[in-house]
Design a protein around this motif. Structure first.
Motif, short mmCIF file in Angstrom:
data_model
loop_
_atom_site.label_atom_id
_atom_site.label_comp_id
_atom_site.label_asym_id
_atom_site.label_seq_id
_atom_site.Cartn_x
_atom_site.Cartn_y
_atom_site.Cartn_z
N GLU A 62 -49.34 44.81 -36.47
CA GLU A 62 -48.56 45.19 -35.29
C GLU A 62 -49.08 44.50 -34.04
N TYR A 63 -50.37 44.14 -34.06
CA TYR A 63 -51.00 43.52 -32.90
C TYR A 63 -51.75 42.25 -33.32
N PRO A 64 -51.03 41.17 -33.64
CA PRO A 64 -51.69 39.91 -34.01
C PRO A 64 -52.43 39.33 -32.82
N CYS A 65 -53.44 38.52 -33.12
CA CYS A 65 -54.20 37.86 -32.06
C CYS A 65 -53.34 36.74 -31.46
N GLN A 66 -52.96 36.90 -30.20
CA GLN A 66 -52.05 35.95 -29.57
C GLN A 66 -52.66 34.56 -29.44
N ALA A 67 -53.97 34.49 -29.19
CA ALA A 67 -54.63 33.20 -29.04
C ALA A 67 -54.56 32.39 -30.33
N ILE A 68 -54.52 33.09 -31.46
CA ILE A 68 -54.44 32.42 -32.76
C ILE A 68 -53.00 32.10 -33.11
N VAL A 69 -52.14 33.07 -32.98
CA VAL A 69 -50.74 32.90 -33.36
C VAL A 69 -50.06 31.80 -32.54
N HIS A 70 -50.42 31.69 -31.27
CA HIS A 70 -49.78 30.71 -30.38
C HIS A 70 -50.54 29.38 -30.31
N TYR B 262 -61.06 48.89 -41.60
CA TYR B 262 -59.91 48.33 -40.88
C TYR B 262 -58.64 49.12 -41.19
N TYR B 263 -58.46 49.49 -42.43
CA TYR B 263 -57.27 50.26 -42.81
C TYR B 263 -57.19 51.56 -42.01
N SER B 264 -58.31 52.24 -41.89
CA SER B 264 -58.34 53.50 -41.13
C SER B 264 -57.98 53.27 -39.67
N PHE B 265 -58.57 52.24 -39.06
CA PHE B 265 -58.35 51.99 -37.63
C PHE B 265 -56.95 51.45 -37.36
N ALA B 266 -56.44 50.58 -38.25
CA ALA B 266 -55.13 49.98 -38.04
C ALA B 266 -54.00 50.96 -38.30
N CYS B 267 -54.30 52.09 -38.95
CA CYS B 267 -53.30 53.11 -39.22
C CYS B 267 -53.45 54.32 -38.30
N GLN C 253 -51.69 54.82 -30.49
CA GLN C 253 -51.44 53.40 -30.22
C GLN C 253 -52.56 52.77 -29.41
N LYS C 254 -53.16 53.52 -28.49
CA LYS C 254 -54.21 52.97 -27.62
C LYS C 254 -55.44 52.56 -28.43
N TRP C 255 -55.71 53.26 -29.53
CA TRP C 255 -56.81 52.89 -30.42
C TRP C 255 -56.36 51.83 -31.42
N ARG C 256 -55.16 52.00 -31.95
CA ARG C 256 -54.65 51.10 -32.99
C ARG C 256 -54.56 49.65 -32.50
N GLU C 257 -54.24 49.49 -31.24
CA GLU C 257 -54.09 48.16 -30.66
C GLU C 257 -55.36 47.33 -30.74
N HIS C 258 -56.50 48.01 -30.76
CA HIS C 258 -57.80 47.31 -30.77
C HIS C 258 -58.52 47.48 -32.11
#
Length: 399
Positions: A144-152, A235-240, A244-249
């Protein structure tokens, strides 16, 4: 009956909220609650794990400052460690082989030499994360929150594009120089490797970046196969996380929690420390001593068959049982391990409980049957295993 269960769950959640949402969190009280299992509901487990793994302080007033500093630091790691050699030359549109760094430069300080060396490590990481937890689809899905510096970066900084992918044939744990190079070939296989996502990042790509940065920052230890099984559940725990404020990071938070955890279990991943006090050989020896103390009959059967603990418990102990149980059960087990006052001593009791719960099969089985049994632990209610482990732990305190 259903109403009674819901009432107990609500009371348990309330106990966690009372413990967590105070200015100064009582460490002892929190560990006591977590040891008995963290409810799956809400953001309780991600938050508790961050506290238990010493990522955020037990004083809530310090959270904002700590998190801001850590997340900015991780961002700098991405900027500094995931680089494209010769980028400045490409921007100028030419290469001067007499002064510029280039792929054929043999100078050990050359960016290109570092790049090629890093790719050797990255090849193994790439293979491992592409097949993590094939029994669930999560790691193949888009972040849901890909690293923009990498993707772009037009794909130039995407790590999976740096290595030529080959077929993976490996054991669950394999270390260079280890006497036993093939511990037990994993039976958990995906039909095919996870594929990259166009225009975004799959969760396995995020894990690849975390492990690559960890390897770069810990050159003395580097990446060892099996670390992917350790970072995955965190990572699974944190990404789920529902928040949203925690999940984003989730990526940055996972990196630091994983780093802290590895600092505690690193002895199991370094061959030169196998004989150390907390090395893997010492842990296997403690396990067999507990089996002998708890059920001499089972211990004798394993001893007579020369069924060494290296054949099965090496993986159990090194990977914190992450390959022996389904992911939800692994997370429940880790609730107890992370809150263990003696830091992973309880892992020995769990492993002993697993062996004792197979008592009848072990006593009636031959060598080949018992090896297969212990390398592929049968499906079991994890609470039964943990209850038996608590019983063993209490018994050990009496002597």
């Amino acid at each position: 009956m259903q109403g009674c269960i819901m009432s107990i769950l609500k009371r348990k959640i309330q106990e966690f909220e009372d413990a967590l949402f105070t200015k100064e969190i009582d460490v002892y009280q929190l560990k006591k609650l977590c040891f008995n299992g963290i409810p799956d509901e809400g953001s309780l487990r991600p938050l508790c794990w961050k506290l238990l793994l010493n990522y955020i302080p037990f004083s809530r007033d310090k959270w904002t400052q700590t998190l801001t500093l850590k997340r900015e630091l991780y961002k700098s790691f991405i900027d500094d460690l995931i680089v494209i050699p010769g980028q400045s030359n490409l921007e100028r549109g030419r290469i001067d082989v007499t002064t510029d760094d280039h792929p054929l430069n043999l100078d050990p300080d050359s960016e290109w030499q570092t790049y090629f060396k890093d790719n050797e490590v990255l090849l193994q990481i790439d293979k491992d994360v592409r097949r993590l937890c094939p029994d669930i689809s999560f790691f193949q899905q888009g972040s849901e929150y890909p690293c923009q510096a990498i993707v772009h970066s037009n794909g130039q900084k995407r790590l999976h594009q740096r290595v030529h992918h080959t077929v993976l044939k490996s054991a669950s744990v394999e270390r260079k120089g280890l006497g036993i190079t093939k511990i037990a070939v994993s039976t958990r296989k995906a039909a095919e490797d996870y594929a990259p996502l166009e225009g975004g990042e799959a969760h396995w790509e995020v894990l690849e970046r975390i492990l690559f940065i960890f390897a770069k920052l810990n050159s003395g230890q580097g990446y060892v196969q099996g670390m992917n099984e350790i970072v995955g559940p965190i990572y699974y725990s944190f990404a789920c996380d529902p928040d949203q404020k925690w999940r984003e990071h989730a990526e940055a938070d996972t990196f630091f929690c994983f780093t802290n955890l590895m600092s505690e279990i690193r002895d199991s991943f370094i061959k030169s420390l196998d004989e150390a006090e907390f090395g893997i050989n010492a842990m296997m020896s403690k396990l067999m001593q507990e089996v002998k103390f708890s059920c001499y009959e089972v211990w004798m059967r394993l001893h007579q068959q020369e069924l060494c603990p290296q054949y099965y418990s090496f993986r159990w102990l090194t990977l914190l049982l992450s390959q022996e149980f389904p992911l939800p059960d692994v997370m429940r087990i880790w609730d107890s391990l992370f809150s263990d006052e003696n830091r992973f001593n309880f892992l020995i009791h769990i492993c002993c409980a697993m062996i004792l719960l197979c008592k009848e099969q072990i006593l009636s089985g031959d060598f080949a049957t018992n090896v297969k049994l212990l390398q592929n632990f049968p499906s079991t209610d994890v609470q039964i295993v943990l209850t038996k482990a608590v019983e063993l732990a209490e018994k050990s305190k009496m002597f």
